[in-house]
Design a protein around this motif. Structure first.
Motif, PDB file in Angstrom:
ATOM      1  N   LEU A  76       0.865  -1.178   0.000  1.00 22.84           N
ATOM      2  CA  LEU A  76       0.000   0.000   0.000  1.00 22.84           C
ATOM      3  C   LEU A  76       0.901   1.227   0.000  1.00 22.84           C
ATOM      4  O   LEU A  76       1.859   1.288   0.765  1.00 22.84           O
ATOM      5  CB  LEU A  76      -0.894   0.010   1.236  1.00 22.84           C
ATOM      6  CG  LEU A  76      -1.841  -1.171   1.384  1.00 22.84           C
ATOM      7  CD1 LEU A  76      -2.497  -1.142   2.754  1.00 22.84           C
ATOM      8  CD2 LEU A  76      -2.877  -1.171   0.284  1.00 22.84           C
ATOM      9  N   SER A  77       0.573   2.185  -0.831  1.00 17.16           N
ATOM     10  CA  SER A  77       1.455   3.335  -0.949  1.00 17.16           C
ATOM     11  C   SER A  77       0.672   4.643  -0.917  1.00 17.16           C
ATOM     12  O   SER A  77      -0.305   4.806  -1.641  1.00 17.16           O
ATOM     13  CB  SER A  77       2.243   3.243  -2.267  1.00 17.16           C
ATOM     14  OG  SER A  77       3.081   4.349  -2.407  1.00 17.16           O
ATOM     15  N   VAL A  78       1.112   5.545  -0.051  1.00 15.08           N
ATOM     16  CA  VAL A  78       0.601   6.913  -0.012  1.00 15.08           C
ATOM     17  C   VAL A  78       1.692   7.755   0.650  1.00 15.08           C
ATOM     18  O   VAL A  78       2.364   7.288   1.578  1.00 15.08           O
ATOM     19  CB  VAL A  78      -0.753   7.011   0.737  1.00 15.08           C
ATOM     20  CG1 VAL A  78      -0.633   6.611   2.181  1.00 15.08           C
ATOM     21  CG2 VAL A  78      -1.368   8.388   0.606  1.00 15.08           C
ATOM     22  N   GLN A  79       1.921   8.952   0.149  1.00 14.66           N
ATOM     23  CA  GLN A  79       2.904   9.833   0.773  1.00 14.66           C
ATOM     24  C   GLN A  79       2.501  10.030   2.228  1.00 14.66           C
ATOM     25  O   GLN A  79       1.337  10.295   2.516  1.00 14.66           O
ATOM     26  CB  GLN A  79       2.957  11.186   0.054  1.00 14.66           C
ATOM     27  CG  GLN A  79       3.470  11.096  -1.360  1.00 14.66           C
ATOM     28  CD  GLN A  79       4.925  10.682  -1.416  1.00 14.66           C
ATOM     29  OE1 GLN A  79       5.764  11.167  -0.661  1.00 14.66           O
ATOM     30  NE2 GLN A  79       5.227   9.754  -2.300  1.00 14.66           N
ATOM     31  N   THR A  80       3.467   9.901   3.145  1.00 20.78           N
ATOM     32  CA  THR A  80       3.141   9.918   4.564  1.00 20.78           C
ATOM     33  C   THR A  80       4.000  10.897   5.339  1.00 20.78           C
ATOM     34  O   THR A  80       5.212  10.934   5.172  1.00 20.78           O
ATOM     35  CB  THR A  80       3.310   8.505   5.167  1.00 20.78           C
ATOM     36  OG1 THR A  80       2.496   7.588   4.432  1.00 20.78           O
ATOM     37  CG2 THR A  80       2.907   8.469   6.625  1.00 20.78           C
ATOM     38  N   LEU A  81       3.329  11.684   6.173  1.00 13.36           N
ATOM     39  CA  LEU A  81       4.001  12.547   7.138  1.00 13.36           C
ATOM     40  C   LEU A  81       3.776  11.933   8.512  1.00 13.36           C
ATOM     41  O   LEU A  81       2.648  11.638   8.875  1.00 13.36           O
ATOM     42  CB  LEU A  81       3.394  13.953   7.124  1.00 13.36           C
ATOM     43  CG  LEU A  81       3.474  14.714   5.814  1.00 13.36           C
ATOM     44  CD1 LEU A  81       2.621  15.964   5.884  1.00 13.36           C
ATOM     45  CD2 LEU A  81       4.912  15.060   5.511  1.00 13.36           C
ATOM     46  N   VAL A  82       4.860  11.721   9.250  1.00 10.71           N
ATOM     47  CA  VAL A  82       4.748  11.152  10.587  1.00 10.71           C
ATOM     48  C   VAL A  82       4.731  12.289  11.589  1.00 10.71           C
ATOM     49  O   VAL A  82       5.586  13.174  11.566  1.00 10.71           O
ATOM     50  CB  VAL A  82       5.897  10.171  10.874  1.00 10.71           C
ATOM     51  CG1 VAL A  82       5.818   9.652  12.302  1.00 10.71           C
ATOM     52  CG2 VAL A  82       5.857   9.011   9.885  1.00 10.71           C
ATOM     53  N   LEU A  83       3.751  12.237  12.475  1.00  9.59           N
ATOM     54  CA  LEU A  83       3.529  13.278  13.464  1.00  9.59           C
ATOM     55  C   LEU A  83       3.712  12.678  14.848  1.00  9.59           C
ATOM     56  O   LEU A  83       3.203  11.596  15.123  1.00  9.59           O
ATOM     57  CB  LEU A  83       2.085  13.777  13.308  1.00  9.59           C
ATOM     58  CG  LEU A  83       1.538  14.774  14.298  1.00  9.59           C
ATOM     59  CD1 LEU A  83       2.209  16.130  14.058  1.00  9.59           C
ATOM     60  CD2 LEU A  83       0.039  14.892  14.113  1.00  9.59           C
ATOM     61  N   THR A  84       4.473  13.369  15.707  1.00  8.36           N
ATOM     62  CA  THR A  84       4.618  12.861  17.063  1.00  8.36           C
ATOM     63  C   THR A  84       5.048  13.961  18.018  1.00  8.36           C
ATOM     64  O   THR A  84       5.718  14.901  17.617  1.00  8.36           O
ATOM     65  CB  THR A  84       5.616  11.693  17.137  1.00  8.36           C
ATOM     66  OG1 THR A  84       5.591  11.157  18.458  1.00  8.36           O
ATOM     67  CG2 THR A  84       7.012  12.120  16.773  1.00  8.36           C
ATOM     68  N   GLY A  85       4.642  13.806  19.234  1.00  4.81           N
ATOM     69  CA  GLY A  85       5.130  14.656  20.310  1.00  4.81           C
ATOM     70  C   GLY A  85       6.100  13.892  21.187  1.00  4.81           C
ATOM     71  O   GLY A  85       6.514  14.373  22.224  1.00  4.81           O
ATOM     72  N   HIS A  86       6.469  12.660  20.758  1.00  4.88           N
ATOM     73  CA  HIS A  86       7.270  11.774  21.594  1.00  4.88           C
ATOM     74  C   HIS A  86       8.497  11.248  20.867  1.00  4.88           C
ATOM     75  O   HIS A  86       9.025  10.217  21.247  1.00  4.88           O
ATOM     76  CB  HIS A  86       6.443  10.564  22.040  1.00  4.88           C
ATOM     77  CG  HIS A  86       5.147  10.927  22.675  1.00  4.88           C
ATOM     78  ND1 HIS A  86       5.053  11.361  23.979  1.00  4.88           N
ATOM     79  CD2 HIS A  86       3.891  10.939  22.180  1.00  4.88           C
ATOM     80  CE1 HIS A  86       3.797  11.614  24.257  1.00  4.88           C
ATOM     81  NE2 HIS A  86       3.070  11.362  23.183  1.00  4.88           N
ATOM     82  N   GLY A  87       8.945  11.878  19.810  1.00  2.00           N
ATOM     83  CA  GLY A  87      10.014  11.330  18.994  1.00  2.00           C
ATOM     84  C   GLY A  87      11.382  11.426  19.624  1.00  2.00           C
ATOM     85  O   GLY A  87      11.614  12.192  20.544  1.00  2.00           O
ATOM     86  N   ASP A  88      12.265  10.612  19.112  1.00  2.00           N
ATOM     87  CA  ASP A  88      13.673  10.686  19.485  1.00  2.00           C
ATOM     88  C   ASP A  88      14.496  10.392  18.248  1.00  2.00           C
ATOM     89  O   ASP A  88      13.975  10.013  17.201  1.00  2.00           O
ATOM     90  CB  ASP A  88      14.012   9.738  20.642  1.00  2.00           C
ATOM     91  CG  ASP A  88      13.772   8.270  20.311  1.00  2.00           C
ATOM     92  OD1 ASP A  88      13.846   7.888  19.136  1.00  2.00           O
ATOM     93  OD2 ASP A  88      13.527   7.497  21.255  1.00  2.00           O
ATOM     94  N   ILE A  89      15.783  10.563  18.322  1.00  2.00           N
ATOM     95  CA  ILE A  89      16.646  10.405  17.156  1.00  2.00           C
ATOM     96  C   ILE A  89      16.617   8.974  16.619  1.00  2.00           C
ATOM     97  O   ILE A  89      16.656   8.767  15.418  1.00  2.00           O
ATOM     98  CB  ILE A  89      18.106  10.878  17.441  1.00  2.00           C
ATOM     99  CG1 ILE A  89      18.910  10.974  16.158  1.00  2.00           C
ATOM    100  CG2 ILE A  89      18.764   9.963  18.446  1.00  2.00           C
ATOM    101  CD1 ILE A  89      18.441  12.037  15.211  1.00  2.00           C
ATOM    102  N   ASN A  90      16.532   7.973  17.489  1.00  4.40           N
ATOM    103  CA  ASN A  90      16.489   6.578  17.021  1.00  4.40           C
ATOM    104  C   ASN A  90      15.249   6.301  16.199  1.00  4.40           C
ATOM    105  O   ASN A  90      15.304   5.598  15.188  1.00  4.40           O
ATOM    106  CB  ASN A  90      16.582   5.612  18.206  1.00  4.40           C
ATOM    107  CG  ASN A  90      17.930   5.676  18.878  1.00  4.40           C
ATOM    108  OD1 ASN A  90      18.949   5.914  18.240  1.00  4.40           O
ATOM    109  ND2 ASN A  90      17.942   5.496  20.180  1.00  4.40           N
ATOM    110  N   THR A  91      14.121   6.831  16.612  1.00  4.59           N
ATOM    111  CA  THR A  91      12.884   6.655  15.842  1.00  4.59           C
ATOM    112  C   THR A  91      12.984   7.369  14.511  1.00  4.59           C
ATOM    113  O   THR A  91      12.575   6.839  13.481  1.00  4.59           O
ATOM    114  CB  THR A  91      11.678   7.183  16.639  1.00  4.59           C
ATOM    115  OG1 THR A  91      11.618   6.500  17.889  1.00  4.59           O
ATOM    116  CG2 THR A  91      10.381   6.966  15.878  1.00  4.59           C
TER     117      THR A  91
END
Length: 95
Positions: A76-91
């Motif tokens: 399945l393909s769709v352009q994706t923006l990942v949104l988070t308030g909990h991110g870190d460099i490893n993610t």
């Protein structure tokens, strides 16, 4: 100008609904789901419908990274923006 069709996936109901209103006020079409599972089901039947998906990284059940991996597995393909308030460099660097 053609409106952008957005699939917005976030478990925070109030936030997702507010973003839907904001984006629709700017002329976009927005469909909201509150879990990765429901987004996958929607994309199985209507992936070509969406120009972009905004996907929350941290959700109960199927989180954002698992959702992306499942999409890849199902081709399945769709352009994706990942949104988070909990991110870190490893993610951020995860393939």
């Amino acid at each position: 100008m053609q409106d952008t069709k957005i699939l917005f996936v976030d478990d925070e109901v109030d936030f997702a609904n507010n973003m839907k209103k904001l984006l629709e006020n700017r002329g976009h079409s927005v469909t909201v789901f509150h879990s990765g599972d429901s987004a996958i089901e929607e994309l199985k039947s209507r992936a070509a419908t969406y120009d972009v998906m905004v996907l929350d990284l941290k959700m109960p059940g199927m989180n954002g990274m698992t959702t992306l991996k499942e999409m890849k597995k199902l081709d399945l393909s769709v352009q994706t923006l990942v949104l988070t308030g909990h991110g870190d460099i490893n993610t951020a660097l995860e393939p």
